[in-house]
Scaffold this active site. Structure first.
Site, PDB file in Angstrom:
ATOM      1  N   ASP A 275     -17.176  85.149  62.055  1.00  0.00           N
ATOM      2  CA  ASP A 275     -16.774  86.354  62.536  1.00  0.00           C
ATOM      3  C   ASP A 275     -15.328  86.605  62.050  1.00  0.00           C
ATOM      4  O   ASP A 275     -14.654  85.764  61.957  1.00  0.00           O
ATOM      5  CB  ASP A 275     -16.249  85.351  63.726  1.00  0.00           C
ATOM      6  CG  ASP A 275     -16.049  86.816  64.978  1.00  0.00           C
ATOM      7  OD1 ASP A 275     -15.767  87.406  64.109  1.00  0.00           O
ATOM      8  OD2 ASP A 275     -15.456  86.380  66.352  1.00  0.00           O
TER       9      ASP A 275
ATOM     10  N   GLU B 233     -19.171  89.872  62.183  1.00  0.00           N
ATOM     11  CA  GLU B 233     -19.945  88.614  62.717  1.00  0.00           C
ATOM     12  C   GLU B 233     -21.378  88.454  62.647  1.00  0.00           C
ATOM     13  O   GLU B 233     -22.548  89.193  62.336  1.00  0.00           O
ATOM     14  CB  GLU B 233     -19.609  88.187  64.029  1.00  0.00           C
ATOM     15  CG  GLU B 233     -20.948  89.197  65.650  1.00  0.00           C
ATOM     16  CD  GLU B 233     -20.907  88.130  66.671  1.00  0.00           C
ATOM     17  OE1 GLU B 233     -20.579  87.782  66.616  1.00  0.00           O
ATOM     18  OE2 GLU B 233     -20.189  89.362  67.129  1.00  0.00           O
TER      19      GLU B 233
END
Length: 670
Positions: A138, A229
């Site tokens: 992320d 992500e």
């Protein structure tokens, strides 16, 4: 936002200027005591108004009670507030029913439910897979990090990206309670020094492509979850390089920072659910490793708040809290009540959360089967029937574009509208045939809109959307692939473009992506004129789609999205072969057909051939045990058909032989 950009600017209770000057104790009739009493009765509503991004990284040390009070006071009296208040009352009544049902269940003998729950726990435990290393990557405050590369002077300044709604903010701004999805005027109230930057999706997409280049080196089949992500399976990489997962991820993060100049955080665990949770624990620029053993996983889940689990939102969290389930460890003692209180699906979901189970298959997002295709947009309150039909026509045209890109048709058409009171209504119809053309979509959606106008006189809408489900693929089958040969090259199958940095070609999806995601106004993207475009922001931080209230879809910027578009994974450089160079082929040892020199595809083809051979052997063995001779594929016996009195002959085995074997086997042919 200016008054022209705000919806319902004529409604004093809904204007930002009035909202900013309103406090909880002076609104309305000025009775301070009455309003304090009312505020005390709205604690659940205040918590709900905090929005879905409450668990964002950087919010742990924020006084959320202060944030909720500001959101409550600035939005009180608006139509959004009234709708949220009504929803809160409905949820409160539902929770009272749940509690009453639980009190009744406590008086019953639930030994059967207890045994069933224990059996399900044991069954789910057997599915636990501890053999994989799954990583969730992320990017840290991605949009803000990209903007910071061009504006280094903002490094120590609280700033956010977005206008009417914040798409993200840096970690300095998060200390004040600002977070993604929050209305801009609320964020300004929390942090007056907050600097707002316009969106620039060209930069974000380019930087995301750089990050994906690095990820593909560790797992070519990584799964992109959004623009910032992704999930990776590094099990094979660890084995081939003799490295521990933590070393691999640390190396990956270092390469991303070196090549893209932004930081990423990571979670390493045995499955995707746990990896997603872990990636949020060491933000920013950190990684967390959850050992791949049952004891460590169970201990980790025991004290984990249910809200931290992906899939548990504000409503479900409040329902669980009402029955005494605050952490995943609280699920097990209540297991005998779960199916009766929340239903079978939620029951199994909660037990999986308690056990820390999740999926371990990671594959490119474009390989997942699509369930629906839809598009929707928010606009200023609209009640003119002609304008509503024009909006429906434009929505149908946008959906046709998305259906063409997805190469499918739909058998069920759903119309979604949001009233000016924020009430959402949906209507759907099962179509006599699968459709995708704008004319068909419009003609089938129009009766549903007309029925709504008839049922709700003077209907006023602020959102309209269309969605097709029960999809039917329109992709042309590849005959070469059907017969086990290498698929033909198709120049029209994908749109290739040259990477701005790497200079190599990679396959990308249509830049417009799915129309169902949020779209942002021109003045925020390119500094152009806003026109009739608006940003619709709920004070709680619930983002809504924004689209031009007029004009045609072709003139819209391809980057009017919010980052949820999924692009195909970049291909490794050694897999891109020039069309003039000779390609390497491997002969299949089973069928002797030439196959592409790709180890994964070659192994899959061999497995398929072996399966065919197994079925063939089984059929022959079954025929041998029943004493039926298998006809030669080159010469089949011709048997007279008794029903046709010898006039015609029917090919195939004798009738007695067919009856003696399984009737389903007679159609098998190799």
């Amino acid at each position: 936002m200016t008054a022209e950009e705000r919806p319902n600017a004529n409604n004093d209770k809904d204007t930002v200027a009035e909202a900013l000057g309103t406090t909880g104790d002076t609104f309305g009739n000025g009775n301070v005591i009455d309003n304090r009493q009312e505020n005390s009765n709205h604690e659940s509503l205040k918590y709900s108004l905090l929005g879905p991004s409450l668990t964002k990284a950087g919010q742990d040390l924020v006084d959320q009670s202060k944030v909720s009070e500001i959101i409550y006071s600035t939005s009180k009296g608006s139509k959004f507030f009234n709708r949220e208040e009504a929803k809160d009352k409905v949820l409160t009544a539902k929770i009272e029913q749940i509690l009453a049902k639980k009190r009744h269940l406590e008086t019953l003998d639930l030994s059967h439910e207890l045994r069933a729950a224990d059996n399900l726990v044991a069954q789910l435990e057997l599915s636990r897979d501890l053999t994989q290393h799954i990583v969730h990557i992320d990017c840290d405050a991605f949009y803000a990090a990209v903007e910071l590369l061009d504006r280094p002077e903002l490094e120590d300044v609280p700033f956010a990206v977005g206008g009417g709604v914040l798409t993200t903010c840096n970690y300095i701004a998060r200390r004040f309670g600002c977070r993604s999805g929050m209305a801009g005027f609320v964020a300004k109230k929390l942090c007056p020094e907050l600097v707002l930057l316009p969106l620039n999706f060209d930069k974000y997409n380019a930087k995301a492509a750089e990050v994906r280049e690095v990820l593909a080196e560790y797992d070519a089949r990584f799964e992109s979850a959004s623009i910032d992500e992704a999930y990776l399976n590094i099990t094979e990489y660890c084995a081939s390089h003799g490295m521990e997962p933590a070393e691999v991820v640390a190396q990956l993060r270092s390469e991303v920072q070196e090549r893209t100049h932004i930081t990423v955080s990571a979670g390493i665990a045995a499955n995707a659910k746990l990896a997603k949770i872990c990636s949020n624990l060491k933000k920013p620029n950190g990684q967390f490793v959850l050992p791949r053993n049952r004891a460590a996983i169970m201990e980790f889940m025991r004290d984990l708040p249910c809200r931290k689990v992906n899939g548990v939102g504000r409503v479900f969290e409040r329902e669980l809290t009402s029955v005494g389930i605050k952490t995943c460890g609280d699920i097990y003692p209540q297991r005998q009540f779960l199916s009766r209180l929340f239903g079978e699906k939620a029951y199994e979901f909660l037990l999986r959360c308690y056990l820390g189970l999740g999926r371990t298959n990671v594959q490119p997002a474009e390989e997942y089967e699509r369930k629906s295709v839809g598009t929707e947009s928010t606009f200023r309150d609209m009640d003119n029937p002609t304008e509503l039909r024009e909006k429906l026509r434009r929505t149908a045209e946008e959906l046709e574009k998305d259906m063409r890109r997805a190469q499918c048709k739909g058998r069920t058409l759903c119309l979604k509208v949001k009233l000016h009171t924020y009430e959402v209504l949906t209507r759907q119809v099962v179509l006599p045939r699968a459709v995708y053309l704008a004319d068909d979509l419009y003609n089938n959606a129009l009766p549903m809109l007309a029925k709504l106008e008839q049922d709700i006189p003077g209907i006023k809408l602020r959102l309209m959307g269309l969605r097709c489900t029960h999809l039917v693929s329109t992709k042309k089958p590849d005959t070469m692939a059907f017969f086990g040969l290498k698929p033909r090259r198709s120049e029209s199958r994908d749109t290739e473009h040259t990477s701005a940095l790497g200079g190599r070609k990679e396959t990308t999806a249509d830049p417009e992506g799915d129309g169902e995601w949020e779209q942002w106004p021109e003045d925020m993207l390119d500094g152009g004129h806003g026109g009739d475009e608006i940003v619709s922001a709920d004070p709680s931080g619930v983002k809504e789609e924004v689209q031009t209230s007029g004009g045609n879809g072709d003139s819209r910027s391809p980057h009017h999205k919010h980052g949820k578009e999924i692009l195909p994974n970049p291909r490794k450089g050694d897999q891109v072969v020039a069309t003039t160079s000779a390609e390497e082929w491997w002969d299949c040892p089973i069928c002797s057909r030439p196959q592409s020199a790709n180890e994964r595809q070659f192994n899959e083809h061999i497995d398929l051939c072996l399966s065919r051979q197994t079925i063939r052997d089984t059929v022959q063995q079954d025929a041998a045990t029943t004493g039926v001779a298998q006809p030669s594929p080159r010469s089949r016996a011709a048997t007279p058909d008794p029903k046709r009195s010898g006039k015609e002959k029917k090919r195939g085995r004798p009738a007695a032989a067919v009856a003696a074997t399984d009737p389903r086997q007679k159609k098998l042919c190799f």
